[in-house]
Design a protein around this motif. Structure first.
Motif, mmCIF file in Angstrom:
data_model
loop_
_atom_site.group_PDB
_atom_site.id
_atom_site.type_symbol
_atom_site.label_atom_id
_atom_site.label_comp_id
_atom_site.label_asym_id
_atom_site.label_seq_id
_atom_site.Cartn_x
_atom_site.Cartn_y
_atom_site.Cartn_z
ATOM 1 N N SER A 14 0.804 -1.215 0.000
ATOM 2 C CA SER A 14 0.000 0.000 0.000
ATOM 3 C C SER A 14 0.841 1.270 0.000
ATOM 4 O O SER A 14 0.506 2.248 0.652
ATOM 5 C CB SER A 14 -0.936 0.022 1.225
ATOM 6 O OG SER A 14 -1.733 -1.115 1.250
ATOM 7 N N LEU A 16 1.903 4.698 -0.998
ATOM 8 C CA LEU A 16 1.101 5.769 -1.573
ATOM 9 C C LEU A 16 1.992 6.707 -2.365
ATOM 10 O O LEU A 16 3.005 7.191 -1.878
ATOM 11 C CB LEU A 16 0.399 6.552 -0.462
ATOM 12 C CG LEU A 16 -0.597 7.606 -0.906
ATOM 13 C CD1 LEU A 16 -1.763 6.940 -1.616
ATOM 14 C CD2 LEU A 16 -1.082 8.405 0.292
ATOM 15 N N ARG A 68 0.301 -4.569 -5.986
ATOM 16 C CA ARG A 68 0.582 -3.188 -5.588
ATOM 17 C C ARG A 68 1.700 -2.567 -6.426
ATOM 18 O O ARG A 68 2.540 -1.837 -5.921
ATOM 19 C CB ARG A 68 0.952 -3.112 -4.111
ATOM 20 C CG ARG A 68 -0.167 -3.524 -3.161
ATOM 21 C CD ARG A 68 -1.305 -2.545 -3.196
ATOM 22 N NE ARG A 68 -2.248 -2.819 -2.098
ATOM 23 C CZ ARG A 68 -3.402 -2.200 -1.937
ATOM 24 N NH1 ARG A 68 -3.769 -1.265 -2.805
ATOM 25 N NH2 ARG A 68 -4.203 -2.495 -0.949
ATOM 26 N N ARG A 74 -4.061 1.446 -11.048
ATOM 27 C CA ARG A 74 -4.099 2.210 -9.811
ATOM 28 C C ARG A 74 -5.428 2.948 -9.692
ATOM 29 O O ARG A 74 -6.185 3.061 -10.651
ATOM 30 C CB ARG A 74 -2.953 3.214 -9.783
ATOM 31 C CG ARG A 74 -3.124 4.338 -10.804
ATOM 32 C CD ARG A 74 -1.888 5.185 -10.946
ATOM 33 N NE ARG A 74 -2.134 6.303 -11.854
ATOM 34 C CZ ARG A 74 -1.185 7.048 -12.397
ATOM 35 N NH1 ARG A 74 0.078 6.777 -12.128
ATOM 36 N NH2 ARG A 74 -1.481 8.045 -13.198
ATOM 37 N N SER A 87 -3.229 11.848 -5.107
ATOM 38 C CA SER A 87 -2.460 10.679 -4.685
ATOM 39 C C SER A 87 -2.933 9.456 -5.450
ATOM 40 O O SER A 87 -4.050 9.414 -5.961
ATOM 41 C CB SER A 87 -2.612 10.436 -3.173
ATOM 42 O OG SER A 87 -2.083 11.513 -2.442
ATOM 43 N N VAL A 89 -3.045 5.037 -5.453
ATOM 44 C CA VAL A 89 -2.877 3.771 -4.747
ATOM 45 C C VAL A 89 -2.917 2.655 -5.778
ATOM 46 O O VAL A 89 -3.888 2.517 -6.518
ATOM 47 C CB VAL A 89 -3.994 3.553 -3.701
ATOM 48 C CG1 VAL A 89 -3.857 2.175 -3.054
ATOM 49 C CG2 VAL A 89 -3.936 4.631 -2.629
ATOM 50 N N TYR A 90 -1.844 1.888 -5.846
ATOM 51 C CA TYR A 90 -1.791 0.785 -6.800
ATOM 52 C C TYR A 90 -2.724 -0.343 -6.367
ATOM 53 O O TYR A 90 -2.914 -0.596 -5.174
ATOM 54 C CB TYR A 90 -0.366 0.252 -6.929
ATOM 55 C CG TYR A 90 0.566 1.182 -7.667
ATOM 56 C CD1 TYR A 90 0.156 1.836 -8.815
ATOM 57 C CD2 TYR A 90 1.862 1.398 -7.208
ATOM 58 C CE1 TYR A 90 1.007 2.691 -9.498
ATOM 59 C CE2 TYR A 90 2.722 2.244 -7.879
ATOM 60 C CZ TYR A 90 2.297 2.897 -9.028
ATOM 61 O OH TYR A 90 3.143 3.736 -9.689
ATOM 62 N N GLN A 419 -6.112 -5.038 3.119
ATOM 63 C CA GLN A 419 -5.190 -4.407 2.201
ATOM 64 C C GLN A 419 -5.571 -4.658 0.750
ATOM 65 O O GLN A 419 -5.027 -4.038 -0.150
ATOM 66 C CB GLN A 419 -3.777 -4.920 2.492
ATOM 67 C CG GLN A 419 -3.308 -4.520 3.877
ATOM 68 C CD GLN A 419 -2.046 -5.251 4.282
ATOM 69 O OE1 GLN A 419 -1.737 -6.306 3.759
ATOM 70 N NE2 GLN A 419 -1.317 -4.685 5.209
ATOM 71 N N PRO A 422 -8.345 -0.886 -1.484
ATOM 72 C CA PRO A 422 -7.682 0.394 -1.261
ATOM 73 C C PRO A 422 -8.588 1.381 -0.543
ATOM 74 O O PRO A 422 -9.675 1.692 -1.006
ATOM 75 C CB PRO A 422 -7.363 0.868 -2.688
ATOM 76 C CG PRO A 422 -7.363 -0.374 -3.514
ATOM 77 C CD PRO A 422 -8.381 -1.278 -2.892
ATOM 78 N N PRO A 425 -6.928 7.472 1.260
ATOM 79 C CA PRO A 425 -5.795 7.930 2.066
ATOM 80 C C PRO A 425 -6.038 9.323 2.638
ATOM 81 O O PRO A 425 -6.958 10.026 2.232
ATOM 82 C CB PRO A 425 -4.652 7.954 1.056
ATOM 83 C CG PRO A 425 -5.327 8.251 -0.250
ATOM 84 C CD PRO A 425 -6.670 7.563 -0.182
#
Length: 441
Positions: A14, A16, A68, A74, A87, A89-90, A419, A422, A425
């Motif tokens: 995770s 970022l 990830r 993403r 931002s 997140v994969y 996890q 996602p 964030p």
């Protein structure tokens, strides 16, 4: 992995990426992780296997190597209210074997499904069925068939005992395949209620420790004792099942290991292993104050976790993985100390791969009155017989484990989470929760 370009530079899940354009380079990993070790040593492991890996295992290793990373796409998040920080997140691979994707979210789901079975004042016994180590090679050669046989045999042994005690049987079974050293140690954790509805359905029958026919209980050692009847019954069912598979030509016997030319020779060999019965241990609640959800929380870690957690990895240097494990030496009544284990990276991968379950295999199963088709009627009758108006709820307080969970740090639940999903964030500038503004890219 051959043919796949994988970035091994980061290992923490995770990670970022922030900024208005393309994500910058990953942060330096704060410590060695299981996923980082796998990414580094899986290519060499695959080369050494020279095509002997099954397509199922090879596919899982490939997907885990990409988890990830940019290869799986993403999700984009943006902060509002004029901040406009962006931002990324994969995406995760979603494999249940993946060290990144297996986590607290799945454990919570399992606990939620088990919640209705927690009746006020009713405890659980934990029964553990184990196989002799001499059968490990045979299990690994036939994982789907023999893991399933283990589950069914353990259930039949429990079912026979509970019926003999005049109780309608009910149980939840969970398969666990590893030991602290990542060795192959298949065993079944069984949860049975400390009582049940009588066979005629008219009364509630309590299940006490003496009813389980224990031999010389040794509570100081952490177990109520070795259950001779269950162990003998489990052994008989396993041998009968393995011979039946052989007669159907459904049991693979590697030529380099075994030379059984008939079911008679196979039966004789199996009969020589642990003639007194396979290992079965029964654990009652540790105290009268213990809560049923403590055992559920403990077993839940086996449902969702992997053979080793990041917390146990001490170092990964010069191709050597060092991790800690429980000592094999144990003084009755005392907590076992830890010791360090060192393995070459490829050997670490080899042991880890042994615990990838067959495709579609169900690790947690419910039988008897705990089965989905029977659960509603069982709970209604049980509440009536026990004079319970509503089903018991798992307390909001953090449960204490019935035994120390060596695979989880004290704050594992706090730092865990699903996890594979996602989560939004926090903005690195203003700290507010960010909103997803784009789908997969």
């Amino acid at each position: 992995m051959p043919g796949i370009a994988v970035d091994n530079s980061y290992s923490r899940p995770s990670v970022l990426k922030t900024g208005g354009g393309e994500p910058p380079e990953s942060r330096s990993p704060p410590g060695p992780t299981v996923i980082g070790i796998l990414r580094q040593h899986v290519p060499e492991f695959v080369q050494q296997q020279a095509g002997s890996l099954t397509p199922h295992v090879a596919n899982i290793l490939a997907r885990i190597s990409l988890c990830r990373t940019a290869a799986l796409g993403r999700h984009t998040f943006r902060c509002g209210d004029g901040c406009q920080e962006k931002s990324f997140v994969y995406n995760s691979c979603g494999e249940r074997s993946c060290p990144v994707c297996a986590g607290g979210g799945r454990r919570v789901d399992w606990l939620e499904r088990m919640r209705p079975l927690v009746l006020s004042g009713l405890h659980f016994y934990q029964v553990v069925f184990t196989l002799p180590g001499k059968l490990s090679w045979l299990i690994l050669a036939n994982p789907e068939k023999l893991y399933n046989l283990m589950m069914v045999s353990a259930w039949k042994a429990i079912r026979k005992l509970m019926r003999r005690l005049g109780i309608q049987p009910a149980a939840t079974l969970v398969l666990h395949t590893w030991n602290q050293r990542l060795g192959h140690h298949p065993h079944i954790h069984v949860l049975i209620p400390a009582g049940g509805i009588s066979l005629d359905g008219k009364r509630w029958v309590s299940l006490e420790v003496p009813d389980l026919n224990l031999a010389e209980p040794n509570l100081a050692a952490g177990h109520a004792g070795n259950q001779l009847e269950l162990g003998q019954r489990f052994r008989q069912l396993m041998i009968k099942g393995m011979v039946r598979l052989y007669r159907r030509s459904e049991l693979h016997l590697p030529e380099k290991t075994c030379h059984f030319s008939s079911d008679t020779l196979l039966t004789e060999w199996l009969q020589r292993i642990a003639p007194g019965g396979y290992g079965v241990f029964v654990e009652p609640p540790p105290s009268v104050e213990a809560k049923p959800q403590n055992i559920l929380n403990y077993i839940g870690r086996y449902v969702t976790g992997g053979p080793i957690s990041d917390w146990r990895i001490l170092s990964h240097e010069n191709g050597i993985v060092t991790f800690k494990a429980r000592s094999l030496d144990r003084t009755p009544g005392e907590k076992r100390e830890s010791e360090t284990i060192e393995l070459p990276g490829v050997e670490f991968v080899r042991r880890w791969v042994k615990h990838i379950l067959p495709k579609g295999f169900v690790r947690s199963r419910h039988y008897g009155n705990f089965a989905n088709r029977n659960r509603g009627g069982y709970l209604e009758s049980a509440r009536k017989l026990l004079d319970i108006s509503t089903d018991g709820d798992i307390d909001d307080d953090e449960p204490q484990l019935v035994d120390s969970d060596f695979d989880s740090p004290p704050d594992a639940d706090a730092e865990g989470g699903d996890q594979s999903d996602p989560r939004a964030p926090r903005c690195p500038k203003c700290g507010r929760a960010m909103k997803k503004v784009e789908g997969q890219q």
